[in-house]
Design an enzyme around this catalytic site. Sequence first.
Site, mmCIF file in Angstrom:
data_model
loop_
_atom_site.group_PDB
_atom_site.id
_atom_site.type_symbol
_atom_site.label_atom_id
_atom_site.label_comp_id
_atom_site.label_asym_id
_atom_site.label_seq_id
_atom_site.Cartn_x
_atom_site.Cartn_y
_atom_site.Cartn_z
ATOM 1 N N LYS A 1 0.867 -0.774 0.208
ATOM 2 C CA LYS A 1 -0.403 -0.013 -0.074
ATOM 3 C C LYS A 1 1.356 1.014 0.154
ATOM 4 O O LYS A 1 1.708 1.356 0.910
ATOM 5 C CB LYS A 1 -0.966 -0.196 1.597
ATOM 6 C CG LYS A 1 -1.865 0.919 0.989
ATOM 7 C CD LYS A 1 -2.377 2.304 2.177
ATOM 8 C CE LYS A 1 -3.544 2.560 2.235
ATOM 9 N NZ LYS A 1 -2.130 4.293 1.890
ATOM 10 N N CYS B 1 13.193 9.503 9.263
ATOM 11 C CA CYS B 1 12.838 8.735 10.359
ATOM 12 C C CYS B 1 13.788 8.782 11.271
ATOM 13 O O CYS B 1 13.831 8.620 12.542
ATOM 14 C CB CYS B 1 12.262 7.700 10.268
ATOM 15 S SG CYS B 1 13.330 6.497 9.273
ATOM 16 N N GLU C 1 8.596 15.361 16.724
ATOM 17 C CA GLU C 1 9.266 14.938 15.624
ATOM 18 C C GLU C 1 8.134 15.207 14.934
ATOM 19 O O GLU C 1 6.934 16.039 14.608
ATOM 20 C CB GLU C 1 8.603 13.181 14.783
ATOM 21 C CG GLU C 1 9.401 12.867 13.628
ATOM 22 C CD GLU C 1 9.290 11.672 13.195
ATOM 23 O OE1 GLU C 1 7.905 11.763 13.393
ATOM 24 O OE2 GLU C 1 9.497 11.007 12.720
HETATM 25 P P1 NAD Z 1 1.507 8.249 8.334
HETATM 26 O O1 NAD Z 1 1.138 7.072 9.516
HETATM 27 O O2 NAD Z 1 0.983 9.063 8.439
HETATM 28 O O3 NAD Z 1 0.770 6.939 7.023
HETATM 29 C C1 NAD Z 1 1.849 5.618 6.482
HETATM 30 C C2 NAD Z 1 0.954 4.643 6.048
HETATM 31 O O4 NAD Z 1 0.248 4.525 6.643
HETATM 32 C C3 NAD Z 1 0.437 5.359 4.491
HETATM 33 O O5 NAD Z 1 0.309 4.500 3.955
HETATM 34 C C4 NAD Z 1 -1.400 5.405 5.251
HETATM 35 O O6 NAD Z 1 -2.344 5.831 4.390
HETATM 36 C C5 NAD Z 1 -1.373 4.405 5.800
HETATM 37 N N1 NAD Z 1 -2.616 4.229 6.821
HETATM 38 C C6 NAD Z 1 -3.163 6.084 7.382
HETATM 39 N N2 NAD Z 1 -3.910 4.958 8.394
HETATM 40 C C7 NAD Z 1 -3.942 3.807 8.314
HETATM 41 C C8 NAD Z 1 -5.366 3.012 9.258
HETATM 42 N N3 NAD Z 1 -5.957 3.286 9.683
HETATM 43 N N4 NAD Z 1 -4.798 1.572 7.977
HETATM 44 C C9 NAD Z 1 -3.803 1.132 7.752
HETATM 45 N N5 NAD Z 1 -2.720 1.898 7.182
HETATM 46 C C10 NAD Z 1 -3.187 3.607 7.597
HETATM 47 O O7 NAD Z 1 3.112 8.712 8.345
HETATM 48 P P2 NAD Z 1 3.876 8.821 6.891
HETATM 49 O O8 NAD Z 1 2.911 10.369 7.367
HETATM 50 O O9 NAD Z 1 2.890 9.179 5.532
HETATM 51 O O10 NAD Z 1 5.038 9.611 7.396
HETATM 52 C C11 NAD Z 1 6.251 10.021 8.078
HETATM 53 C C12 NAD Z 1 6.108 9.001 8.887
HETATM 54 O O11 NAD Z 1 6.588 7.978 9.198
HETATM 55 C C13 NAD Z 1 6.749 9.403 10.578
HETATM 56 O O12 NAD Z 1 6.557 9.639 11.865
HETATM 57 C C14 NAD Z 1 8.134 8.394 9.895
HETATM 58 O O13 NAD Z 1 9.096 8.940 11.065
HETATM 59 C C15 NAD Z 1 7.574 6.824 9.752
HETATM 60 N N6 NAD Z 1 8.818 6.825 9.485
HETATM 61 C C16 NAD Z 1 9.707 5.881 9.567
HETATM 62 C C17 NAD Z 1 10.502 4.589 9.260
HETATM 63 C C18 NAD Z 1 11.426 3.678 9.983
HETATM 64 O O14 NAD Z 1 12.325 2.809 9.213
HETATM 65 N N7 NAD Z 1 11.411 3.657 10.777
HETATM 66 C C19 NAD Z 1 10.910 5.193 7.600
HETATM 67 C C20 NAD Z 1 10.194 6.285 7.151
HETATM 68 C C21 NAD Z 1 8.955 7.155 7.776
#
Ligand code: NAD
Length: 494
Positions: A178, A287, A386
């Site tokens: 996704k 991240c 963050e």
């Molecule tokens: P997000 O949590 O808003 O979204 C991530 C994904 O989850 C998207 O595809 C979104 O559509 C999906 N999603 C949202 N609600 C959902 C639900 N109820 N059920 C299932 N899926 C759902 O994250 P973002 O704002 O796009 O990205 C930023 C975040 O990601 C930051 O906190 C960052 O630190 C983190 N991140 C972590 C890493 C790591 O490896 N630790 C790497 C990159 C980003």
Amino acid sequence: MPELKRYRMLIDGAWTDAGDGKTFESVNPTTGRPWAEIPAATEDDVDRAVRAAHRAFAEGEWAAMLPTGRGKLLRGLADLLADKSEDLGRTECVDTGKMFKETRWQAKYIAEFFHFYAGLADKVVGETLPIDKPDMMTVTTREPLGVVAAVVPWNSQLFLVAVKIGPALAAGNTVVLKASEHASAAMLEFGELIERAGFPPGVVNIVTGFGEPCGRALTTHPLVARISFTGGPATARHIVRNSAENFAEVSLELGGKSPVIVFEDADLESAVNGSMASIFGASGQSCVAGSRIYLHEKIYDAFLSEIASRAGKIVIGDPLAEETQMGPLCTLGQLDACETQVARAREQGGAVRHGGRRPAHLNAGWFYEPTIVECPDQTMEIVDTEMFGPVLSVLRFRDEDEAVRKANDTRYGLASGIFTRDIGRALRVQKRIRSGIVWINTYRVVSPIAEFGGFKDSGYGREAGAQAIYDYTRPKTVWINTSDAPMGNPFVMR
Ligand code: NAD
């Protein structure tokens, strides 16, 4: 207005629109204008994708393929990816605002992750157990889990795809990916390579859309066996609850507020470069961003003025241009978060030593200056929030204990950096830091060979490294009676 580029999802080997034809726009953060149209998957679309993945797992070519065959397919995919890195990098740059020179390099390096897992595909082994029963041989085999739901955020999407589907496919699973609603285009273009590499239909499916209904429908689906999630902690809470519906195994890679500690004996050139890379690389949208820096009091003033002066020289602008060093933020929400947090930091006694505004020379797009905020107090809100933007909190320490205590005083635990020339100190401090990754005299280095993941609110489970392929399998225990004698009477205990 230029016509929007139209994308389709990949379900069961076919490129498809959403069942109800609905789409949403993907915005180019450099201009603030839409540039692509993406299908908004319905629950039915997600169901079709999961069922296709389940069929491909249970029967047909993929199910019958030997591990060496899976490795060959992954190797082919890696080569195609390396060849296409320039195009994929450009798409990711337009869609996310990350610098082209970084996205194209990343797309090329990601090929190494597929090579790594291709090599591991036929090296997953079980065990022969030294069992405590006579005439009994007991072995474990490692079996793939089934359908893996891989949910990713917008940033480093191809990297995250690689660390998830590399081990998942090498181990024999099938996948529904996704994409993020903020950036789906590069992942969909990557899907074309999956086809060209020769993966049978249904082995990798890509759905696009919002958390609701697309992400929810995927992560609650009864045929999903594992959820590999990367994103923010708030979404992760939904994911864990969703997994109560299907008892899928879950791994969570979440955000961070990673500390960088600079001791008085550090190589200062290296520490300055490390801190610039840690927070201003990718405009802080990483991240592992080193968004809190702890400076020893003896070097505090000199170090702070050096990083403020370096920040002033960063070239902000079009991420496609080679000379640009910082592009825009991907979403308006992140820009708001930076502005809100910096305003609150000012109210709470913080001093902005550089930046803290949108750049005056750019009147379109979601740009924010590299920003350095002196924080007199560890309890300020900005110190543990963050933002996913180029905002650095600067704090001071007197001794090792204080540095460790402050570095650990966070709900996150993804990464950390230590700059010192004293190897004993570096090793002592790394042992006491509660984070999944510690970089000593370096920062932001990754490799397919090294595990990646966090402690505390930064999530659980690990990605990359050889262990990851085992995480996409589970043991099956096989008991073999080697005796010629008939099996004993069950009502006579011996
Ligand atoms: P997000 O949590 O808003 O979204 C991530 C994904 O989850 C998207 O595809 C979104 O559509 C999906 N999603 C949202 N609600 C959902 C639900 N109820 N059920 C299932 N899926 C759902 O994250 P973002 O704002 O796009 O990205 C930023 C975040 O990601 C930051 O906190 C960052 O630190 C983190 N991140 C972590 C890493 C790591 O490896 N630790 C790497 C990159 C980003």
